[in-house]
Design a protein around this motif. Structure first.
Motif, mmCIF file in Angstrom:
data_model
loop_
_atom_site.group_PDB
_atom_site.id
_atom_site.type_symbol
_atom_site.label_atom_id
_atom_site.label_comp_id
_atom_site.label_asym_id
_atom_site.label_seq_id
_atom_site.Cartn_x
_atom_site.Cartn_y
_atom_site.Cartn_z
ATOM 1 N N UNK A 187 9.615 12.020 0.455
ATOM 2 C CA UNK A 187 9.438 10.842 -0.404
ATOM 3 C C UNK A 187 10.719 10.024 -0.575
ATOM 4 N N UNK A 188 11.869 10.661 -0.567
ATOM 5 C CA UNK A 188 13.124 9.907 -0.644
ATOM 6 C C UNK A 188 13.257 9.050 0.607
ATOM 7 N N UNK A 189 12.996 9.629 1.761
ATOM 8 C CA UNK A 189 13.057 8.865 3.007
ATOM 9 C C UNK A 189 11.999 7.767 3.022
ATOM 10 N N UNK A 190 10.862 8.009 2.387
ATOM 11 C CA UNK A 190 9.808 6.988 2.333
ATOM 12 C C UNK A 190 10.292 5.754 1.575
ATOM 13 N N UNK A 191 11.001 5.966 0.474
ATOM 14 C CA UNK A 191 11.573 4.825 -0.245
ATOM 15 C C UNK A 191 12.531 4.060 0.663
ATOM 16 N N UNK A 192 13.364 4.780 1.393
ATOM 17 C CA UNK A 192 14.325 4.140 2.297
ATOM 18 C C UNK A 192 13.618 3.404 3.427
ATOM 19 N N UNK A 195 0.830 -1.208 0.000
ATOM 20 C CA UNK A 195 0.000 0.000 0.000
ATOM 21 C C UNK A 195 0.862 1.256 0.000
ATOM 22 N N UNK A 196 1.905 1.253 0.819
ATOM 23 C CA UNK A 196 2.791 2.419 0.874
ATOM 24 C C UNK A 196 3.454 2.687 -0.463
ATOM 25 N N UNK A 197 3.937 1.643 -1.105
ATOM 26 C CA UNK A 197 4.594 1.814 -2.398
ATOM 27 C C UNK A 197 3.592 2.279 -3.457
ATOM 28 N N UNK A 217 7.497 -4.934 -3.488
ATOM 29 C CA UNK A 217 6.558 -4.311 -4.439
ATOM 30 C C UNK A 217 7.261 -3.608 -5.593
ATOM 31 N N UNK A 218 8.492 -3.173 -5.399
ATOM 32 C CA UNK A 218 9.232 -2.502 -6.470
ATOM 33 C C UNK A 218 9.820 -3.491 -7.463
ATOM 34 N N UNK A 251 -2.391 3.814 9.133
ATOM 35 C CA UNK A 251 -2.982 4.752 8.177
ATOM 36 C C UNK A 251 -1.847 5.413 7.415
ATOM 37 N N UNK A 252 -1.920 5.366 6.101
ATOM 38 C CA UNK A 252 -0.878 5.930 5.239
ATOM 39 C C UNK A 252 -1.481 7.091 4.466
ATOM 40 N N UNK A 253 -0.770 8.203 4.455
ATOM 41 C CA UNK A 253 -1.174 9.295 3.580
ATOM 42 C C UNK A 253 0.063 9.825 2.869
#
Length: 165
Positions: free
Chosen positions: A128-133, A50-52, A152-153, A103-105
């Motif tokens: 968003x860069x930190x989110x990928x990490x 979901x996050x990805x 997922x990637x 909950x993800x936003x």
């Protein structure tokens, strides 16, 4: 349902695995406070996918997969940051226990996660860069635990190579 204002937000996150519990643990930290929580394999799988997808505007794409690989390639040369020290004995420690949801936003600049377990939700937000990490770190921890979840990637990139839609 709680609002964003009722969530306690923390600037630091540390992730690990407990083999005795077969759970990932998460420690959210701030000056003088921290929150501890546990995540099941099923919850981690949902959070990863979901996050990805949400980073991609609702659906993972080959471009998002490429971006993820770029971010991680750049990060490979960066030194690892040390986990912040545990909160002092007089600090507030919020025990969320085993989570029932996250909950993800995502907006154009940030990803926010509100972890829901026992009591008040605890949150962590990052660019968003930190989110990928962060998603990669979650995947790495589950992989080290032998959970075998799909990255997922890896899925959109595989489809793009095969010429699938």
């Amino acid at each position: 349902m709680e609002t964003r204002d009722q969530t306690v937000w923390y600037p630091s996150i540390t992730i690990g695995y407990s083999d005795s519990e077969d759970r990932l643990w998460v420690r959210l930290s701030a000056d003088g406070a921290e929150a501890m929580l546990w995540m099941t394999r099923r919850l981690v799988a949902g959070l990863l996918h979901s996050g990805f997808d949400m980073l991609g505007g609702g659906k993972a794409t080959a471009a998002l997969t490429e971006r993820h690989h770029e971010v991680m390639a750049q990060a490979s040369g960066e030194p690892r940051t040390e986990a912040p020290p545990r909160a002092a004995g007089n600090a507030t420690v919020q025990q969320l226990g085993l989570l029932h949801s996250v909950d993800i936003s995502v907006d154009e600049n940030r990803m926010s996660l509100a972890f829901r377990g026992n009591g008040q939700p605890a949150g962590f937000a990052c660019d968003k860069v930190q989110a990928h990490k962060l998603l990669q770190a979650l995947w790495d921890r589950q992989s080290g635990a032998g959970w075998g979840l799909d990255a997922p990637w890896a899925l959109p990139a595989h489809a793009a190579v095969l010429g699938e839609p």
